[in-house]
Scaffold this motif. Structure first.
Motif, mmCIF file in Angstrom:
data_model
loop_
_atom_site.group_PDB
_atom_site.id
_atom_site.type_symbol
_atom_site.label_atom_id
_atom_site.label_comp_id
_atom_site.label_asym_id
_atom_site.label_seq_id
_atom_site.Cartn_x
_atom_site.Cartn_y
_atom_site.Cartn_z
ATOM 1 N N VAL A 202 45.516 107.080 51.924
ATOM 2 C CA VAL A 202 45.021 106.524 50.661
ATOM 3 C C VAL A 202 44.724 107.662 49.685
ATOM 4 N N THR A 203 45.102 107.484 48.424
ATOM 5 C CA THR A 203 44.856 108.515 47.413
ATOM 6 C C THR A 203 44.026 108.009 46.242
ATOM 7 N N ALA A 204 43.614 106.740 46.279
ATOM 8 C CA ALA A 204 42.815 106.162 45.196
ATOM 9 C C ALA A 204 41.607 105.456 45.781
ATOM 10 N N TRP A 205 40.525 105.436 45.012
ATOM 11 C CA TRP A 205 39.244 104.946 45.511
ATOM 12 C C TRP A 205 38.488 104.262 44.386
ATOM 13 N N VAL A 206 38.196 102.974 44.553
ATOM 14 C CA VAL A 206 37.273 102.273 43.659
ATOM 15 C C VAL A 206 35.891 102.398 44.283
ATOM 16 N N SER A 207 35.015 103.138 43.626
ATOM 17 C CA SER A 207 33.739 103.535 44.220
ATOM 18 C C SER A 207 32.557 103.031 43.423
ATOM 19 N N GLY A 208 31.525 102.562 44.139
ATOM 20 C CA GLY A 208 30.279 102.174 43.491
ATOM 21 C C GLY A 208 29.381 103.362 43.224
ATOM 22 N N MET A 209 29.139 104.179 44.259
ATOM 23 C CA MET A 209 28.220 105.300 44.118
ATOM 24 C C MET A 209 28.769 106.438 43.275
ATOM 25 N N ALA A 210 30.051 106.378 42.912
ATOM 26 C CA ALA A 210 30.572 107.368 41.978
ATOM 27 C C ALA A 210 29.895 107.261 40.619
ATOM 28 N N ASN A 211 29.255 106.124 40.332
ATOM 29 C CA ASN A 211 28.439 106.034 39.124
ATOM 30 C C ASN A 211 27.339 107.079 39.130
ATOM 31 N N ALA A 212 26.714 107.257 40.282
ATOM 32 C CA ALA A 212 25.610 108.209 40.401
ATOM 33 C C ALA A 212 26.110 109.636 40.538
ATOM 34 N N LEU A 213 27.172 109.826 41.328
ATOM 35 C CA LEU A 213 27.659 111.175 41.636
ATOM 36 C C LEU A 213 29.172 111.257 41.420
ATOM 37 N N PRO A 214 29.616 111.193 40.178
ATOM 38 C CA PRO A 214 31.064 111.189 39.927
ATOM 39 C C PRO A 214 31.756 112.497 40.287
ATOM 40 N N LYS A 215 31.164 113.623 39.926
ATOM 41 C CA LYS A 215 31.801 114.915 40.193
ATOM 42 C C LYS A 215 31.989 115.127 41.683
ATOM 43 N N GLU A 216 30.944 114.840 42.440
ATOM 44 C CA GLU A 216 30.997 115.045 43.880
ATOM 45 C C GLU A 216 32.000 114.093 44.533
ATOM 46 N N SER A 217 32.076 112.872 44.025
ATOM 47 C CA SER A 217 33.030 111.907 44.561
ATOM 48 C C SER A 217 34.462 112.349 44.283
ATOM 49 N N VAL A 218 34.707 112.823 43.078
ATOM 50 C CA VAL A 218 36.038 113.325 42.728
ATOM 51 C C VAL A 218 36.410 114.506 43.617
ATOM 52 N N ASN A 219 35.456 115.424 43.815
ATOM 53 C CA ASN A 219 35.731 116.591 44.657
ATOM 54 C C ASN A 219 36.034 116.174 46.098
ATOM 55 N N LEU A 220 35.287 115.189 46.603
ATOM 56 C CA LEU A 220 35.502 114.728 47.972
ATOM 57 C C LEU A 220 36.915 114.202 48.159
ATOM 58 N N LEU A 221 37.350 113.329 47.266
ATOM 59 C CA LEU A 221 38.691 112.768 47.409
ATOM 60 C C LEU A 221 39.753 113.847 47.236
ATOM 61 N N ASN A 222 39.556 114.761 46.300
ATOM 62 C CA ASN A 222 40.525 115.835 46.104
ATOM 63 C C ASN A 222 40.669 116.691 47.360
ATOM 64 N N LEU A 223 39.548 117.018 47.993
ATOM 65 C CA LEU A 223 39.592 117.810 49.224
ATOM 66 C C LEU A 223 40.372 117.079 50.311
ATOM 67 N N ALA A 224 40.107 115.788 50.437
ATOM 68 C CA ALA A 224 40.782 115.011 51.480
ATOM 69 C C ALA A 224 42.274 114.893 51.224
ATOM 70 N N VAL A 225 42.641 114.626 49.984
ATOM 71 C CA VAL A 225 44.065 114.483 49.657
ATOM 72 C C VAL A 225 44.808 115.796 49.879
ATOM 73 N N LYS A 226 44.121 116.929 49.610
ATOM 74 C CA LYS A 226 44.725 118.242 49.853
ATOM 75 C C LYS A 226 44.821 118.570 51.341
ATOM 76 N N GLY A 227 44.086 117.821 52.161
ATOM 77 C CA GLY A 227 44.100 118.087 53.593
ATOM 78 C C GLY A 227 43.042 119.059 54.059
ATOM 79 N N ASP A 228 42.089 119.400 53.177
ATOM 80 C CA ASP A 228 41.007 120.304 53.557
ATOM 81 C C ASP A 228 39.866 119.469 54.150
ATOM 82 N N PHE A 229 40.069 118.999 55.360
ATOM 83 C CA PHE A 229 39.103 118.099 55.966
ATOM 84 C C PHE A 229 37.860 118.826 56.475
ATOM 85 N N VAL A 230 37.938 120.117 56.689
ATOM 86 C CA VAL A 230 36.737 120.869 57.077
ATOM 87 C C VAL A 230 35.726 120.833 55.942
ATOM 88 N N SER A 231 36.158 121.154 54.734
ATOM 89 C CA SER A 231 35.262 121.106 53.576
ATOM 90 C C SER A 231 34.887 119.675 53.235
#
Length: 300
Positions: A202-231
């Motif tokens: 999955v590369t897209a996410w409809v998120s509720g808590m991204a209202n509170a923490l949008p930057k962190e949510s964006v970073n999380l998905l970007n890390l996962a899509v890149k395959g950096d699962f450790v970070s």
């Protein structure tokens, strides 16, 4: 605007004044904050946006406000949550006139339709406009499950292009991607299953808590899509206690309270929902503050 189903699409909270009327300036400010923090699109008036509690005119006012603020910078998707097919068709037509980019279509509210009825409903709504349709699959919440077999029938409509998968079954993600890859975008709809869903493709996410923490949510998905699962796992561990609050009955209250703590926006919800009080409220405050501490330790 064509919708590229990649990135974070917050299910935007509908900001309200103390008298429960729309707070237009707060809605505007909230949208600007989300865009500044890198979201890929916005979903106005999903469940988190209190769609079912808004009047028909309030819904259209929210869409017009979003259109005026966003000015084509990211796609705008509207929740479509109605109790009958005629109202759903009318809303789809109005949303298209306003110029939004897509619809996130709930099953017909208050009635648990069978497969024949569900297929007829979604096909009729999809035919009512040329807007991209994101199916909303939340069987826990609405009693209707868009299984892969049902989805296959719905894909006869070309405007149905994505599904917000919220069955809480990670195997469903694999089944949908395997069966409809290239025809249907599978979008995560559960905050505390986003890393698991991303690991499955999955590369897209409809998120509720991204209202509170949008930057962190964006970073999380970007890390996962890149395959950096450790970070990604480190960030996910910090966020997950807060993300759990997106999966309970009072998710709207929890999300608005977390957003209030972080941004100062009002936590007001529209009745019959009521603002959190007592131990329930204090628990959410404590989880939010601990999340912020843990994020700071990670450099956020």
């Amino acid at each position: 605007m064509a919708i590229n189903w990649q990135g974070v699409f917050p299910a935007v909270t509908t900001k309200l004044k103390s008298d429960f009327t729309l707070d237009i300036e707060a809605i505007r400010a909230g949208l600007e904050r989300l865009i500044a923090n890198g979201v890929s699109g916005v979903v106005m008036m999903g469940m988190v946006g209190e769609n079912a509690q808004l009047t028909p005119e309030e819904k259209l006012t929210v869409l017009r406000t979003a259109k005026e603020v966003i000015k084509g910078r990211v796609p705008i998707i509207s929740g479509l949550a109605e109790t009958n097919t005629g109202s759903a068709v009318a809303y789809a037509k109005e949303a298209e006139k306003i110029g939004i980019d897509g619809l996130m279509v709930f099953p017909g509210l208050t009635y648990k339709s069978d497969v024949r009825e569900t297929v007829a409903f979604y096909k009729t709504v999809a035919q009512a406009s040329s807007l991209d349709t994101l199916l909303y699959n939340n069987p826990r919440g609405y009693g209707v499950d868009l299984t892969p077999d049902v989805v296959e029938q719905l894909l006869e409509e070309p405007t149905i292009v994505a599904i917000k998968e919220e069955s809480y079954e990670t195997t469903r993600v694999t089944d949908l991607i395997s069966r409809f890859d290239g025809r249907l975008a599978v979008v995560c709809g559960v905050d505390d299953l986003i890393l698991e869903s991303a690991a499955l493709g999955v590369t897209a996410w409809v998120s509720g808590m991204a209202n509170a923490l949008p930057k962190e949510s964006v970073n999380l998905l970007n890390l996962a899509v890149k395959g950096d699962f450790v970070s990604a796992r480190k960030l996910y561990a910090a966020l997950t206690p807060l993300f759990h609050l997106d999966t309970v009955v009072k998710l709207v209250q929890h999300i608005k309270l977390a957003e209030h703590i972080i941004t100062g926006s009002a936590e007001t919800v529209k009745p019959p929902r009521l603002d959190l009080v007592g131990e329930e409220r204090e628990t959410t405050i404590a989880i939010t503050r601990k999340t912020l501490e843990d994020l700071k330790a990670l450099g956020y």
